[in-house]
Design a protein around this motif. Structure first.
Motif, PDB file in Angstrom:
ATOM      1  N   ARG A 196       0.844  -1.195   0.000  1.00 33.20           N
ATOM      2  CA  ARG A 196       0.000   0.000   0.000  1.00 33.20           C
ATOM      3  C   ARG A 196       0.878   1.244   0.000  1.00 33.20           C
ATOM      4  NH1 ARG A 196      -2.637  -0.321   5.319  1.00 33.20           N
ATOM      5  NH2 ARG A 196      -3.504   1.698   4.681  1.00 33.20           N
ATOM      6  N   PRO A 197       0.442   2.315  -0.702  1.00 30.73           N
ATOM      7  CA  PRO A 197       1.262   3.530  -0.769  1.00 30.73           C
ATOM      8  C   PRO A 197       1.388   4.223   0.583  1.00 30.73           C
ATOM      9  CG  PRO A 197      -0.873   3.899  -1.807  1.00 30.73           C
ATOM     10  CD  PRO A 197      -0.792   2.426  -1.500  1.00 30.73           C
ATOM     11  N   VAL A 198       2.538   4.836   0.787  1.00 28.60           N
ATOM     12  CA  VAL A 198       2.774   5.656   1.985  1.00 28.60           C
ATOM     13  C   VAL A 198       3.294   7.011   1.541  1.00 28.60           C
ATOM     14  CG1 VAL A 198       3.210   3.792   3.634  1.00 28.60           C
ATOM     15  CG2 VAL A 198       5.080   4.654   2.228  1.00 28.60           C
ATOM     16  N   LEU A 199       3.049   8.015   2.360  1.00 36.90           N
ATOM     17  CA  LEU A 199       3.572   9.355   2.122  1.00 36.90           C
ATOM     18  C   LEU A 199       4.342   9.815   3.355  1.00 36.90           C
ATOM     19  CD1 LEU A 199       0.572  11.139   0.337  1.00 36.90           C
ATOM     20  CD2 LEU A 199       2.694  10.302  -0.696  1.00 36.90           C
ATOM     21  N   ASP A 200       5.041  10.923   3.196  1.00 35.92           N
ATOM     22  CA  ASP A 200       5.833  11.515   4.271  1.00 35.92           C
ATOM     23  C   ASP A 200       4.998  11.638   5.542  1.00 35.92           C
ATOM     24  OD1 ASP A 200       7.161  13.558   5.936  1.00 35.92           O
ATOM     25  OD2 ASP A 200       8.403  13.953   4.171  1.00 35.92           O
ATOM     26  N   GLY A 201       5.562  11.153   6.644  1.00 34.98           N
ATOM     27  CA  GLY A 201       4.848  11.250   7.914  1.00 34.98           C
ATOM     28  C   GLY A 201       4.564  12.679   8.332  1.00 34.98           C
ATOM     29  N   GLY A 202       5.324  13.642   7.775  1.00 32.96           N
ATOM     30  CA  GLY A 202       5.082  15.043   8.096  1.00 32.96           C
ATOM     31  C   GLY A 202       3.735  15.545   7.637  1.00 32.96           C
ATOM     32  N   LEU A 203       3.079  14.808   6.743  1.00 27.44           N
ATOM     33  CA  LEU A 203       1.726  15.178   6.338  1.00 27.44           C
ATOM     34  C   LEU A 203       0.761  15.054   7.517  1.00 27.44           C
ATOM     35  CD1 LEU A 203      -0.295  15.948   4.138  1.00 27.44           C
ATOM     36  CD2 LEU A 203      -0.346  13.552   3.432  1.00 27.44           C
ATOM     37  N   ILE A 204       1.036  14.115   8.418  1.00 28.36           N
ATOM     38  CA  ILE A 204       0.267  14.000   9.656  1.00 28.36           C
ATOM     39  C   ILE A 204       0.757  15.032  10.656  1.00 28.36           C
ATOM     40  CG2 ILE A 204      -0.227  12.529  11.651  1.00 28.36           C
ATOM     41  CD1 ILE A 204      -1.750  11.647   9.203  1.00 28.36           C
TER      42      ILE A 204
END
Length: 302
Positions: A196-204
């Motif tokens: 599954r795709p993940v994005l930069d945790g900084g988005l949270i």
């Protein structure tokens, strides 16, 4: 220091995270800092990893060498060659792999619990649409000036996932986790974790205090850009520390070894000053003590 900080948080910030390296390498030994748990995100995760694996100097030297050899932050002609336009992902990965070995991974697993924040996409979004919505959420958090803690990503339906470095058994697995926490298209690919795709945790949250709290008794939070003292949250048990002046490199500038060195050197100066002021005031040994708001580097606690 048993009665000092039992948790430390490394904020994200790309190349600016070199400031954290300089700060930690001066303040930590001076104050005897020995956290039980560490929270980190994006490039802050790489910085925490190399510091607690024991070879921050090798990381800094290797990254500077690669950025010295890199002429541009984008190569548009690579579109015609079906090669990456942005050099960041390759340089980033190479630096991580060159900064760790098997012994370093064992030190990392035996040390404090380093917890890394990732962002999962809402189920109703695909990879491309998720990147677009994530970009809008990130921009929304910047409206009215930069915030210490973001919240629009979570409001948009993105989900936090925290992974401990102790789950990583090889250098490749450590690198993969850091890259997943730093997934920021178009500078990097959209990485996938468990399919599954993940994005930069900084988005949270680019300052992931949730990775160490509420179990932490007292947390030192290392930011990567200056904030006015009155803009820093006042939360019992937390001490926020920010650079004393703008860090002399942009977070995505992979062409400036001098800027990276300048960020590290600023961190060393700020770390030395922080250690002197905390030690002289006796604050490091007293949970809940208040840093002087006029001190530099900027800090606050309650």
């Amino acid at each position: 220091m048993q009665d000092g900080f039992d948790a430390v948080v490394f904020a994200g910030g790309g190349c600016r995270c070199a400031w954290q390296g300089g700060f930690w390498e001066t303040a930590a030994p001076a104050l005897g800092l020995a956290p039980r748990v560490v929270g980190a995100v994006s490039a802050g995760a790489m910085m925490a990893t190399v510091l607690f694996a024991g070879d921050g100097a090798r990381c800094l030297a290797h990254f500077k060498a690669l950025t010295a050899a890199n002429r541009r932050n984008a190569y548009p002609r690579n579109l015609l060659r079906r090669r990456p336009v942005f050099p960041h992902a390759a340089i980033y990965r190479d630096t991580i792999l060159a900064s760790l070995d098997g012994d370093g991974v064992e030190r990392l697993r035996a040390g404090p619990d380093v917890r890394v924040l990732l962002t999962r996409l809402p189920r109703w979004l695909g990879a491309r649409s998720g990147v677009f919505v994530g970009f809008l959420a990130y921009q929304a958090d910047s409206v009215g000036g930069p915030r210490v803690h973001g919240h629009f990503g979570r409001r948009a339906g993105f989900v936090a996932e925290v992974v401990s470095m102790r789950a990583c058994r090889t250098v490749a697995e450590v690198a993969e986790l850091i890259l997943h926490s730093s997934s920021t298209p178009p500078f990097t690919p959209v990485y996938r974790r468990d399919g599954r795709p993940v994005l930069d945790g900084g988005l949270i949250d680019a300052v992931p205090v949730e990775t160490v709290e509420p179990e932490a008794r007292r947390t030192l939070v290392l930011l990567t850009k200056p904030h006015p003292a009155d803009a820093l949250p006042r939360v019992p048990g937390r001490v926020y520390v920010a650079p004393s002046e703008p860090v002399p490199v942009h977070k995505w500038d992979y062409t400036s070894p001098d800027g990276v060195q300048g960020a590290y050197d600023l961190g060393r100066r700020d770390g030395e000053r922080f250690a002197r002021e905390i030690a002289s005031a006796g604050e490091a040994a007293v949970p809940g003590a208040r840093c002087r708001e006029t001190s530099r580097p900027d800090c606050t606690s309650v």
